[in-house]
Design a protein around this motif. Structure first.
Motif, PDB file in Angstrom:
ATOM      1  N   LEU A 185       0.828  -1.203   0.000  1.00  0.00           N
ATOM      2  CA  LEU A 185       0.000   0.000   0.000  1.00  0.00           C
ATOM      3  C   LEU A 185       0.864   1.255   0.000  1.00  0.00           C
ATOM      4  O   LEU A 185       0.612   2.206  -0.759  1.00  0.00           O
ATOM      5  CB  LEU A 185      -0.925   0.001   1.216  1.00  0.00           C
ATOM      6  CG  LEU A 185      -1.859   1.211   1.343  1.00  0.00           C
ATOM      7  CD1 LEU A 185      -2.770   1.330   0.125  1.00  0.00           C
ATOM      8  CD2 LEU A 185      -2.681   1.125   2.633  1.00  0.00           C
ATOM      9  N   ASP A 186       1.893   1.283   0.847  1.00  0.00           N
ATOM     10  CA  ASP A 186       2.787   2.444   0.898  1.00  0.00           C
ATOM     11  C   ASP A 186       3.455   2.684  -0.454  1.00  0.00           C
ATOM     12  O   ASP A 186       3.609   3.830  -0.883  1.00  0.00           O
ATOM     13  CB  ASP A 186       3.866   2.241   1.960  1.00  0.00           C
ATOM     14  CG  ASP A 186       3.333   2.400   3.380  1.00  0.00           C
ATOM     15  OD1 ASP A 186       2.209   2.923   3.536  1.00  0.00           O
ATOM     16  OD2 ASP A 186       4.032   2.001   4.319  1.00  0.00           O
ATOM     17  N   SER A 187       3.865   1.604  -1.095  1.00  0.00           N
ATOM     18  CA  SER A 187       4.534   1.732  -2.382  1.00  0.00           C
ATOM     19  C   SER A 187       3.616   2.382  -3.397  1.00  0.00           C
ATOM     20  O   SER A 187       3.960   3.394  -4.027  1.00  0.00           O
ATOM     21  CB  SER A 187       4.986   0.354  -2.864  1.00  0.00           C
ATOM     22  OG  SER A 187       5.740   0.443  -4.056  1.00  0.00           O
ATOM     23  N   ARG A 188       2.420   1.864  -3.545  1.00  0.00           N
ATOM     24  CA  ARG A 188       1.506   2.380  -4.567  1.00  0.00           C
ATOM     25  C   ARG A 188       0.979   3.760  -4.196  1.00  0.00           C
ATOM     26  O   ARG A 188       0.826   4.629  -5.067  1.00  0.00           O
ATOM     27  CB  ARG A 188       0.372   1.390  -4.798  1.00  0.00           C
ATOM     28  CG  ARG A 188       0.861   0.094  -5.459  1.00  0.00           C
ATOM     29  CD  ARG A 188      -0.240  -0.580  -6.251  1.00  0.00           C
ATOM     30  NE  ARG A 188       0.323  -1.596  -7.123  1.00  0.00           N
ATOM     31  CZ  ARG A 188       0.434  -2.886  -6.817  1.00  0.00           C
ATOM     32  NH1 ARG A 188       0.008  -3.313  -5.642  1.00  0.00           N
ATOM     33  NH2 ARG A 188       0.964  -3.746  -7.666  1.00  0.00           N
ATOM     34  N   ALA A 189       0.708   3.989  -2.927  1.00  0.00           N
ATOM     35  CA  ALA A 189       0.249   5.311  -2.513  1.00  0.00           C
ATOM     36  C   ALA A 189       1.321   6.363  -2.747  1.00  0.00           C
ATOM     37  O   ALA A 189       1.022   7.522  -3.033  1.00  0.00           O
ATOM     38  CB  ALA A 189      -0.149   5.298  -1.035  1.00  0.00           C
ATOM     39  N   GLY A 190       2.586   5.954  -2.670  1.00  0.00           N
ATOM     40  CA  GLY A 190       3.691   6.868  -2.914  1.00  0.00           C
ATOM     41  C   GLY A 190       4.049   7.027  -4.376  1.00  0.00           C
ATOM     42  O   GLY A 190       5.001   7.750  -4.699  1.00  0.00           O
ATOM     43  N   GLY A 191       3.300   6.364  -5.256  1.00  0.00           N
ATOM     44  CA  GLY A 191       3.534   6.502  -6.689  1.00  0.00           C
ATOM     45  C   GLY A 191       4.457   5.464  -7.286  1.00  0.00           C
ATOM     46  O   GLY A 191       4.764   5.525  -8.477  1.00  0.00           O
TER      47      GLY A 191
END
Length: 294
Positions: A185-191
């Protein structure tokens, strides 16, 4: 080359292993100059990086390089790795966004010296520290070079992630679910849209255990996995390849929706379920993946 479904770690001082790695058809090879290379062989590993990267490029295999944790000599390691064909740098034990930004700047300088396009080399941060895991969103968001956070799923023999987080790996893996999901989630939320999971800690010949971890990584949301043994590459490729049943289902879904649109409808009942526009991107992604694997 993204998404990359399978990546194989190869110690960079073992020059002859690169050709062997290519033969098992990974999406990428991670040339390692960190944990798998004895200290006395690290200079040799660095000297061979460019020729190994060119060999991978010629075979149409993405080339990653796992450097050592950022230190005063990181610029030398980056300079040794940056050449035409390098896909990404994997920095281990990343704890802060500042480290990612520092690596971004080192890569920009090295790309200029090497005469290759600016920002052509990506970054896959390995947050093997409690701080890095906690701040994973900020790692992903620290540079447009970040393609994905490099997480991990472990079998009974745990590594840096387990020690930093404090969990003890079990057969069921419930203790790792929060961390594995958070990093996706952090990866995708961070672009950074292509998080990758390292698959570690299982006996290399227990392919059933390896497959269970890879399937878990896929189902959690990792776009691919990094493995330690050549025999695991085929397992990863098979897990991420759409099945004939999935291909048939999504082809039928798109045809049914096309007919619905012609009738002026924005939703249709397909195999007992209501389907609307929200389901179309997944169908197209699966069929595109199937086309790449022909």
């Amino acid at each position: 080359m993204w998404p990359i479904r399978s990546a194989l770690f190869v110690p960079a001082h073992r020059r002859d292993w690169v050709a062997k790695a290519i033969r098992v058809s990974p999406g990428a090879v991670i040339l390692d100059i960190e944990d798998s290379v004895p200290p006395q062989f690290k200079p040799q590993a660095m000297e061979q990086l460019k020729s190994e990267i060119h060999e991978l490029r010629d075979a149409d295999v993405a080339a990653f390089v796992r450097i050592q944790p950022l230190h005063d000599g990181t610029a030398v390691e980056v300079e040794a790795a940056v050449t035409q064909g390098l896909t990404a740098i994997v920095p281990p034990k990343v704890a802060s966004a500042e480290e990612v930004r520092r690596l971004h700047d080192l890569l920009s300088y090295a790309e200029g010296r090497a005469g290759i396009a600016h920002a052509s080399v990506g970054i896959l941060p390995l947050p093997e520290t409690a701080q890095g895991m906690y701040h994973a969103y900020h790692l992903a968001n620290a540079s447009p070079r970040v393609r994905g956070i490099h997480g991990a799923l472990s079998g009974p023999v745990s590594g840096d992630f387990a020690r930093a987080f404090g969990f003890r790996a079990t057969g069921g893996g419930e203790e790792q679910l929060y961390l594995a999901s958070k990093l996706v989630l952090d990866s995708r939320a961070g672009g950074a849209m292509y998080p990758i999971a390292g698959i570690f800690g299982t006996p290399q010949d227990d392919l059933a255990a390896v497959e269970r971890l890879i399937r878990k990584a896929r189902d959690i949301g990792y776009s691919g996995v990094a493995v330690m043994h050549p025999s695991h590459v085929a397992v990863a490729n098979a897990v991420y390849r759409p099945t004939p049943e999935e291909v048939a289902y999504f082809k039928g879904l798109l045809l049914a929706f096309e007919a619905a649109e012609k009738a002026g409808l924005g939703a249709v009942s397909y195999q007992g379920a209501m389907v609307d526009y929200a389901m179309l991107p997944l169908a197209k992604e699966v069929l595109a993946e199937a086309g790449r694997n022909r």
